[in-house]
Design a protein around this motif. Structure first.
Motif, mmCIF file in Angstrom:
data_model
loop_
_atom_site.group_PDB
_atom_site.id
_atom_site.type_symbol
_atom_site.label_atom_id
_atom_site.label_comp_id
_atom_site.label_asym_id
_atom_site.label_seq_id
_atom_site.Cartn_x
_atom_site.Cartn_y
_atom_site.Cartn_z
ATOM 1 N N ALA A 197 1.184 -1.101 0.089
ATOM 2 C CA ALA A 197 -0.468 0.082 -0.388
ATOM 3 C C ALA A 197 0.527 1.366 0.117
ATOM 4 C CB ALA A 197 -0.906 0.288 1.456
ATOM 5 N N ALA A 198 2.284 1.065 0.591
ATOM 6 C CA ALA A 198 2.886 2.877 0.805
ATOM 7 C C ALA A 198 3.731 2.694 -0.534
ATOM 8 C CB ALA A 198 3.721 2.026 2.081
ATOM 9 N N TYR A 199 4.341 1.539 -1.446
ATOM 10 C CA TYR A 199 4.513 1.443 -2.667
ATOM 11 C C TYR A 199 3.965 2.321 -3.005
ATOM 12 C CZ TYR A 199 5.711 -0.249 -7.357
ATOM 13 O OH TYR A 199 6.022 0.080 -8.446
ATOM 14 N N ALA A 200 2.680 1.742 -3.500
ATOM 15 C CA ALA A 200 1.090 1.761 -4.186
ATOM 16 C C ALA A 200 0.904 3.867 -4.520
ATOM 17 C CB ALA A 200 0.314 1.858 -4.360
ATOM 18 N N VAL A 201 0.261 4.577 -2.739
ATOM 19 C CA VAL A 201 1.235 5.583 -2.738
ATOM 20 C C VAL A 201 2.270 6.968 -3.241
ATOM 21 C CG1 VAL A 201 1.026 7.774 -0.340
ATOM 22 C CG2 VAL A 201 -0.583 5.271 -0.277
ATOM 23 N N THR A 202 3.629 5.835 -2.531
ATOM 24 C CA THR A 202 4.026 6.762 -3.738
ATOM 25 C C THR A 202 4.106 6.221 -4.457
ATOM 26 O OG1 THR A 202 6.090 4.584 -3.277
ATOM 27 C CG2 THR A 202 6.467 6.175 -1.380
ATOM 28 N N SER A 203 4.245 5.180 -5.432
ATOM 29 C CA SER A 203 4.322 4.915 -7.075
ATOM 30 C C SER A 203 3.299 6.305 -7.574
ATOM 31 C CB SER A 203 4.099 3.754 -7.376
ATOM 32 O OG SER A 203 5.115 3.598 -7.174
ATOM 33 N N VAL A 204 1.620 6.315 -7.234
ATOM 34 C CA VAL A 204 1.445 7.502 -7.487
ATOM 35 C C VAL A 204 1.517 8.820 -7.354
ATOM 36 C CG1 VAL A 204 -1.384 8.054 -7.072
ATOM 37 C CG2 VAL A 204 -1.039 5.544 -6.988
ATOM 38 N N ALA A 205 1.973 8.648 -5.824
ATOM 39 C CA ALA A 205 3.079 10.626 -5.818
ATOM 40 C C ALA A 205 3.687 10.856 -7.203
ATOM 41 C CB ALA A 205 3.464 10.652 -4.296
ATOM 42 N N MET A 206 4.191 10.234 -7.267
ATOM 43 C CA MET A 206 5.602 10.197 -8.430
ATOM 44 C C MET A 206 4.679 10.630 -10.340
ATOM 45 S SD MET A 206 8.059 10.819 -6.347
ATOM 46 C CE MET A 206 9.759 11.233 -7.466
ATOM 47 N N LEU A 207 3.801 9.850 -10.196
ATOM 48 C CA LEU A 207 3.242 9.532 -11.031
ATOM 49 C C LEU A 207 2.586 11.234 -11.634
ATOM 50 C CD1 LEU A 207 1.652 5.961 -10.982
ATOM 51 C CD2 LEU A 207 3.480 7.255 -13.395
ATOM 52 N N VAL A 208 2.076 11.565 -10.228
ATOM 53 C CA VAL A 208 1.494 12.796 -10.514
ATOM 54 C C VAL A 208 2.385 13.541 -10.512
ATOM 55 C CG1 VAL A 208 -0.207 14.378 -8.854
ATOM 56 C CG2 VAL A 208 -0.552 12.166 -9.558
ATOM 57 N N LEU A 209 3.292 13.297 -9.961
ATOM 58 C CA LEU A 209 4.460 14.791 -9.677
ATOM 59 C C LEU A 209 4.926 15.097 -11.870
ATOM 60 C CD1 LEU A 209 6.345 16.659 -8.876
ATOM 61 C CD2 LEU A 209 7.944 14.548 -9.026
ATOM 62 N N HIS A 210 5.045 13.515 -11.464
ATOM 63 C CA HIS A 210 5.630 13.426 -13.612
ATOM 64 C C HIS A 210 4.186 14.350 -14.471
ATOM 65 C CE1 HIS A 210 9.718 12.426 -12.954
ATOM 66 N NE2 HIS A 210 8.954 11.595 -11.781
ATOM 67 N N GLN A 211 3.330 14.152 -13.955
ATOM 68 C CA GLN A 211 1.962 14.103 -15.017
ATOM 69 C C GLN A 211 1.700 16.070 -15.260
ATOM 70 O OE1 GLN A 211 0.425 12.975 -17.167
ATOM 71 N NE2 GLN A 211 1.668 11.536 -17.081
#
Length: 174
Positions: free
Chosen positions: A89-103
């Protein structure tokens, strides 16, 4: 040889456990964030994050079992599996945060990436602390079941001896 009971340490209070969680989990998380940044320069960021997350989760679970939550020894397979679920779940949170940043930002710098990653990790870490303390390393379940008195059947002869001689009506003996 020590018995299993003497090996178990007293569970630390919430504040102490949280301080240890921040020290050990935060230390592993901080080192992991730099490891992800370095590894991501050679391989895809998502894969780097996944690899570092697996290694850091194994290390952090062992540290939490031994020191943070006072489990008194190595983490069990069940604890590793449950901890892995919270880490996923923490991995998903960090991944989504980074994907949003790159968007939102075409070419974010390393500092901005670290700020976003560490912020997402901190939020996920607070949720993980609650899961680890209340579920993964909770002692209450086994201690509660051990202290619940068992109900034993009363032999019929003892039940007849203890029964009143005549009928009883709410506060009046007949």
């Amino acid at each position: 040889m020590e018995t299993a009971q003497s090996q178990q340490r007293a569970a630390p209070g919430t504040f102490t456990a949280f301080a240890r969680f921040v020290l050990f989990g935060g230390g592993v998380g901080l080192a992991s964030s730099f490891a992800v940044a370095v590894l991501a320069s050679w391989i895809y960021w998502g894969l780097a994050n996944a690899l570092i997350t697996v290694v850091s989760t194994l290390l952090a679970t062992e540290l939490h079992a031994r020191f943070t939550f006072g489990a008194g020894g190595r983490a069990t397979r069940r604890q590793h599996a449950q901890s892995a679920g919270s880490a996923a779940a923490a991995y998903a949170v960090t991944s989504v945060a980074m994907l949003v940043l790159h968007q939102l930002v075409a070419a974010p710098g390393v500092v901005l990436e670290q700020v976003v990653y560490l912020s997402a990790s901190a939020l996920a870490g607070i949720a993980r602390f609650a899961v680890l303390r209340l579920v993964v390393f909770a002692r209450g379940r086994s201690q509660v079941t051990a202290t619940v008195p068992t109900i034993r059947p009363v032999p019929a002869s003892a039940a007849r001896a203890a029964a009143p001689a005549g009928p009883v009506v709410l506060g009046h003996a007949a």
